[in-house]
Every structure is written in C-alpha cells, then in structure tokens.
Design a protein around this motif. Structure first.
Motif, PDB file in Angstrom:
ATOM      1  N   ARG A  11       0.913  -1.237  -0.025  1.00  0.00           N
ATOM      2  CA  ARG A  11      -0.001   0.131   0.197  1.00  0.00           C
ATOM      3  C   ARG A  11       0.807   1.287  -0.121  1.00  0.00           C
ATOM      4  O   ARG A  11       1.705   1.297   0.678  1.00  0.00           O
ATOM      5  CB  ARG A  11      -0.864   0.047   1.241  1.00  0.00           C
ATOM      6  CG  ARG A  11      -1.602   1.276   1.352  1.00  0.00           C
ATOM      7  CD  ARG A  11      -2.674   1.397   2.665  1.00  0.00           C
ATOM      8  NE  ARG A  11      -3.590   0.163   2.416  1.00  0.00           N
ATOM      9  CZ  ARG A  11      -5.074   0.636   2.004  1.00  0.00           C
ATOM     10  NH1 ARG A  11      -5.238   1.672   1.408  1.00  0.00           N
ATOM     11  NH2 ARG A  11      -5.635  -0.399   2.000  1.00  0.00           N
ATOM     12  N   ARG A  12       0.253   2.141  -0.792  1.00  0.00           N
ATOM     13  CA  ARG A  12       1.076   3.603  -0.780  1.00  0.00           C
ATOM     14  C   ARG A  12       0.216   4.561  -0.275  1.00  0.00           C
ATOM     15  O   ARG A  12      -0.809   4.746  -0.958  1.00  0.00           O
ATOM     16  CB  ARG A  12       1.586   3.659  -2.299  1.00  0.00           C
ATOM     17  CG  ARG A  12       2.471   5.166  -2.264  1.00  0.00           C
ATOM     18  CD  ARG A  12       2.790   5.680  -3.859  1.00  0.00           C
ATOM     19  NE  ARG A  12       3.545   4.593  -4.341  1.00  0.00           N
ATOM     20  CZ  ARG A  12       4.718   4.819  -4.932  1.00  0.00           C
ATOM     21  NH1 ARG A  12       5.161   5.953  -4.479  1.00  0.00           N
ATOM     22  NH2 ARG A  12       5.241   3.804  -5.505  1.00  0.00           N
ATOM     23  N   THR A  13       0.536   5.337   0.810  1.00  0.00           N
ATOM     24  CA  THR A  13      -0.374   6.317   1.231  1.00  0.00           C
ATOM     25  C   THR A  13       0.428   7.706   0.772  1.00  0.00           C
ATOM     26  O   THR A  13       1.614   7.840   0.865  1.00  0.00           O
ATOM     27  CB  THR A  13      -0.031   6.589   2.650  1.00  0.00           C
ATOM     28  OG1 THR A  13      -0.721   5.439   3.359  1.00  0.00           O
ATOM     29  CG2 THR A  13      -1.082   7.636   3.181  1.00  0.00           C
ATOM     30  N   VAL A  14      -0.422   8.471   0.136  1.00  0.00           N
ATOM     31  CA  VAL A  14       0.241   9.640  -0.751  1.00  0.00           C
ATOM     32  C   VAL A  14      -0.755  11.011  -0.102  1.00  0.00           C
ATOM     33  O   VAL A  14      -1.756  10.758  -0.101  1.00  0.00           O
ATOM     34  CB  VAL A  14      -0.076   9.700  -1.995  1.00  0.00           C
ATOM     35  CG1 VAL A  14       0.678  10.781  -2.504  1.00  0.00           C
ATOM     36  CG2 VAL A  14       0.855   8.417  -2.701  1.00  0.00           C
ATOM     37  N   ARG A  15       0.048  12.047   0.345  1.00  0.00           N
ATOM     38  CA  ARG A  15      -0.490  13.220   0.795  1.00  0.00           C
ATOM     39  C   ARG A  15       0.020  14.525   0.118  1.00  0.00           C
ATOM     40  O   ARG A  15       1.547  14.315  -0.130  1.00  0.00           O
ATOM     41  CB  ARG A  15      -0.564  13.391   2.209  1.00  0.00           C
ATOM     42  CG  ARG A  15      -1.177  12.337   3.007  1.00  0.00           C
ATOM     43  CD  ARG A  15      -2.700  12.294   2.947  1.00  0.00           C
ATOM     44  NE  ARG A  15      -3.491  11.326   3.763  1.00  0.00           N
ATOM     45  CZ  ARG A  15      -3.954  10.008   3.196  1.00  0.00           C
ATOM     46  NH1 ARG A  15      -3.443   9.675   1.786  1.00  0.00           N
ATOM     47  NH2 ARG A  15      -4.299   9.275   3.964  1.00  0.00           N
ATOM     48  N   HIS A  57       5.349  10.274   0.495  1.00  0.00           N
ATOM     49  CA  HIS A  57       4.662   9.177   0.033  1.00  0.00           C
ATOM     50  C   HIS A  57       5.222   8.046   1.367  1.00  0.00           C
ATOM     51  O   HIS A  57       6.399   8.341   1.597  1.00  0.00           O
ATOM     52  CB  HIS A  57       5.348   8.456  -1.222  1.00  0.00           C
ATOM     53  CG  HIS A  57       4.791   9.131  -2.501  1.00  0.00           C
ATOM     54  ND1 HIS A  57       4.265   8.431  -3.282  1.00  0.00           N
ATOM     55  CD2 HIS A  57       4.805  10.368  -2.498  1.00  0.00           C
ATOM     56  CE1 HIS A  57       3.972   9.244  -4.571  1.00  0.00           C
ATOM     57  NE2 HIS A  57       4.243  10.685  -4.104  1.00  0.00           N
ATOM     58  N   GLU A  80       1.625  -0.791   5.431  1.00  0.00           N
ATOM     59  CA  GLU A  80       0.506  -1.213   5.649  1.00  0.00           C
ATOM     60  C   GLU A  80      -0.554   0.188   5.641  1.00  0.00           C
ATOM     61  O   GLU A  80      -0.104   1.017   5.510  1.00  0.00           O
ATOM     62  CB  GLU A  80       0.165  -1.840   6.975  1.00  0.00           C
ATOM     63  CG  GLU A  80       1.118  -3.081   7.202  1.00  0.00           C
ATOM     64  CD  GLU A  80       1.142  -4.210   6.027  1.00  0.00           C
ATOM     65  OE1 GLU A  80      -0.159  -4.244   5.661  1.00  0.00           O
ATOM     66  OE2 GLU A  80       1.949  -4.678   5.616  1.00  0.00           O
ATOM     67  N   SER A  81      -1.758  -0.250   5.882  1.00  0.00           N
ATOM     68  CA  SER A  81      -2.950   0.936   5.876  1.00  0.00           C
ATOM     69  C   SER A  81      -2.388   1.901   6.782  1.00  0.00           C
ATOM     70  O   SER A  81      -1.994   1.611   7.955  1.00  0.00           O
ATOM     71  CB  SER A  81      -4.334   0.252   6.483  1.00  0.00           C
ATOM     72  OG  SER A  81      -4.900  -0.519   5.418  1.00  0.00           O
ATOM     73  N   PRO A  82      -2.506   3.343   6.519  1.00  0.00           N
ATOM     74  CA  PRO A  82      -1.959   4.168   7.281  1.00  0.00           C
ATOM     75  C   PRO A  82      -2.851   4.477   8.405  1.00  0.00           C
ATOM     76  O   PRO A  82      -4.071   4.265   8.571  1.00  0.00           O
ATOM     77  CB  PRO A  82      -2.188   5.476   6.283  1.00  0.00           C
ATOM     78  CG  PRO A  82      -3.360   5.108   5.619  1.00  0.00           C
ATOM     79  CD  PRO A  82      -3.075   3.777   5.186  1.00  0.00           C
ATOM     80  N   ASP A  83      -1.940   4.744   9.809  1.00  0.00           N
ATOM     81  CA  ASP A  83      -2.615   4.779  11.105  1.00  0.00           C
ATOM     82  C   ASP A  83      -2.417   6.306  11.486  1.00  0.00           C
ATOM     83  O   ASP A  83      -2.040   7.075  10.883  1.00  0.00           O
ATOM     84  CB  ASP A  83      -2.181   3.679  11.996  1.00  0.00           C
ATOM     85  CG  ASP A  83      -0.644   3.919  12.354  1.00  0.00           C
ATOM     86  OD1 ASP A  83      -0.237   4.926  11.883  1.00  0.00           O
ATOM     87  OD2 ASP A  83      -0.185   3.019  12.854  1.00  0.00           O
ATOM     88  N   VAL A  85       1.057   7.744  11.111  1.00  0.00           N
ATOM     89  CA  VAL A  85       1.263   7.950   9.978  1.00  0.00           C
ATOM     90  C   VAL A  85       0.827   9.146   9.521  1.00  0.00           C
ATOM     91  O   VAL A  85       1.722  10.356   9.190  1.00  0.00           O
ATOM     92  CB  VAL A  85       1.053   6.922   9.045  1.00  0.00           C
ATOM     93  CG1 VAL A  85       1.419   7.300   7.529  1.00  0.00           C
ATOM     94  CG2 VAL A  85       2.068   5.672   9.203  1.00  0.00           C
ATOM     95  N   GLU A  86      -0.375   9.574   9.771  1.00  0.00           N
ATOM     96  CA  GLU A  86      -1.089  10.593   9.288  1.00  0.00           C
ATOM     97  C   GLU A  86      -0.654  11.843  10.201  1.00  0.00           C
ATOM     98  O   GLU A  86      -0.319  12.865   9.371  1.00  0.00           O
ATOM     99  CB  GLU A  86      -2.668  10.607   9.558  1.00  0.00           C
ATOM    100  CG  GLU A  86      -3.230   9.504   8.612  1.00  0.00           C
ATOM    101  CD  GLU A  86      -3.398   9.692   7.173  1.00  0.00           C
ATOM    102  OE1 GLU A  86      -2.661  10.869   6.749  1.00  0.00           O
ATOM    103  OE2 GLU A  86      -3.901   9.143   6.306  1.00  0.00           O
TER     104      GLU A  86
END
Length: 275
Positions: free
Chosen positions: A11-15, A27, A31-34, A37-38
C-alpha cells in the motif's frame, strides 16, 4: 523528475499540499495508514509551511522580506534565520563563492533553503516512520527534489526518472536509490533564473543538472552549483561529497559522473513513462 518505486506490491499512502510555490508530495509505503503515519505527514508539511512563512522572498510579511526592508534584524527574527545564515556562509566557503546568498546586496537564501528545509522536516517526521515494522519506506518530493528513506532490511527500491528537458513527461534516464536524495536544477522549466554571483548574469550553459547525494541539502546546493559553474566545469565534483550526477546542455550534450569521476560519453534514449 518522476518517481516510481520497485519491490513487492504494498500500500502507498500519498498526501500532497501546495507550498513553496509548487506541490509537496509525501509517500509512505506499508500497511494501511494509522493515526501515527497521518500525524507525521501533517507535521512534516506544517513544518514546511512555517519555513515558507519565514523565508519566502515573495511574502512581504516574511522574516526574510522584512530583513531586506530593514524592518527586522537577524537576531530578532525566527531562530531558523540564524541557522540558515550560518549554513549559507558555510556553503559560500565550500563552493568557493559560486553560491552566495548575499550576491544581490541583501540576504536571499532562496537557492538554498528549500533543500535544507525539506530534508530537515523529512528527517524529523518521516525517517522515524521506517523504524515501525509496518512501514517499508517513506519519502517526500517538493518541486521535483526528493528526500527518500527505506527501512533497514526492506526489499524496497526507489526508481527516479530524470526528466527529459526537451520532451515534457518523458525521461532521459533513471537512477535507483535505497535511501538518499535527488535534486534537479537548471533552465529547462523556469528559464534563466539562477544568477552567477561572479558576474551577476544569468547562468545559461546548463539546461538541466541532476545530483544524487545522501542529503537533499547537499544535492540541492550542488545542483545549483552545477548550473552556475557551467557545462564545461566539473572541477567541483571531487570535493562536493555527492554520489553521482548528470548535466544536460542546451545543445544536447550530456556529461555524467559517479563518485567524483566523470564517466564516458553516453547517449540517452528518451523514454515516455507508462501511465
């Protein structure tokens, strides 16, 4: 520059956020962002917002603008200003005057502060994320300049495309980075905006300069120096403390180096990345 990454599917979290006159993109691979991370991503971007409020020469209320106008002293400014003043003085010495934040007659760290600020925020907020077992890599790009981290033992590799200055959306080469920084400067996108402090004239003999280093502060500074020194001068690469780089001239000539040694001639083939 265009950044992709290789490794097993994760999974890639991008903001993203608009700042420093461009778009910042964070980036995080894992795993799913918690909430942790946010929170780290937001803190990183908030820090860069603050840096912009202090150093932007385009905001009349910024500390740098008020110092230029004689309305504020360095000692009374945000403490970060003194840090950058000292860093710019050291950079002037290290580059033999090719970088000079005072060349216009007042303090203007524009060509230095972005790389310094992005690395500083990334190391404070993003690098610690890679110590968590569920995070494999984290990185940030601001205006094409990248600071990248990969967790120890992770099978993750950042693959960075070096933009083709003649064909927007295409790349002339790629570089692979586990952890490190990539910065590009030149006249291809913004025209002749970098001044040579030795003459006061715009530096125009390098269309694009890309530098790879462990530190974005270092990569960004020396990408700028590559433009100022000019296409025919690579004397600085032996002492700059960088990993590798590529210069592209307006007439199509290319020079490249690694570990302080210039490599042989090469012909790059333009590649249009797959969507």
């Amino acid at each position: 520059m265009r950044a992709n990454a290789t490794g097993s599917q994760r999974r890639r979290t991008v903001r993203t956020r608009e700042l420093m006159g461009t778009v910042a993109s964070v980036h995080v691979i894992g795993e799913s962002p918690d909430a942790r991370v946010e929170s780290a991503i937001e803190a990183c971007l908030d820090e860069l917002d603050h840096v912009e409020s202090v150093f932007s020469p385009f905001r009349p209320e910024s500390d740098v603008s008020r110092i230029r106008a004689g309305m504020l002293s360095v000692d009374d400014a945000d403490p970060l200003v003194s840090v950058v003043v000292d860093a710019c003085a050291a950079a002037k010495d290290a580059t033999g005057g090719l970088f000079d934040a005072w060349h216009a007659g007042w303090f203007d760290p524009t060509c230095y502060v972005k790389g310094w600020a992005v690395e500083r925020a990334a190391r404070r907020w993003l690098e610690p994320l890679t110590e968590h077992p569920s995070v494999h890599a984290a990185g940030i790009g601001v205006g094409g300049d990248l600071q990248l981290f990969t967790a120890e033992g992770a099978d993750w590799l950042w693959e960075i495309g070096i933009a083709d200055p003649w064909h927007p959306g295409a790349v002339v080469a790629t570089v692979q980075v586990v952890s490190g920084a990539v910065a590009t400067s030149g006249t291809a996108e913004r025209g002749s905006h970098i001044l040579d402090p030795r003459s006061g004239a715009a530096a125009a003999s390098v269309l694009s300069a890309t530098v790879v280093a462990g530190s974005l502060e270092t990569a960004d500074l020396w990408a700028t120096i590559a433009v100022i020194a000019g296409f025919d001068d690579l004397s600085w690469i032996t002492t700059a403390g960088i990993r590798s780089g590529v210069l592209v001239a307006p007439d199509g000539r290319i020079r490249r180096w690694a570990d302080g040694v210039e490599l042989g001639p090469v012909t790059f083939t333009t590649v249009t990345p797959r969507s």
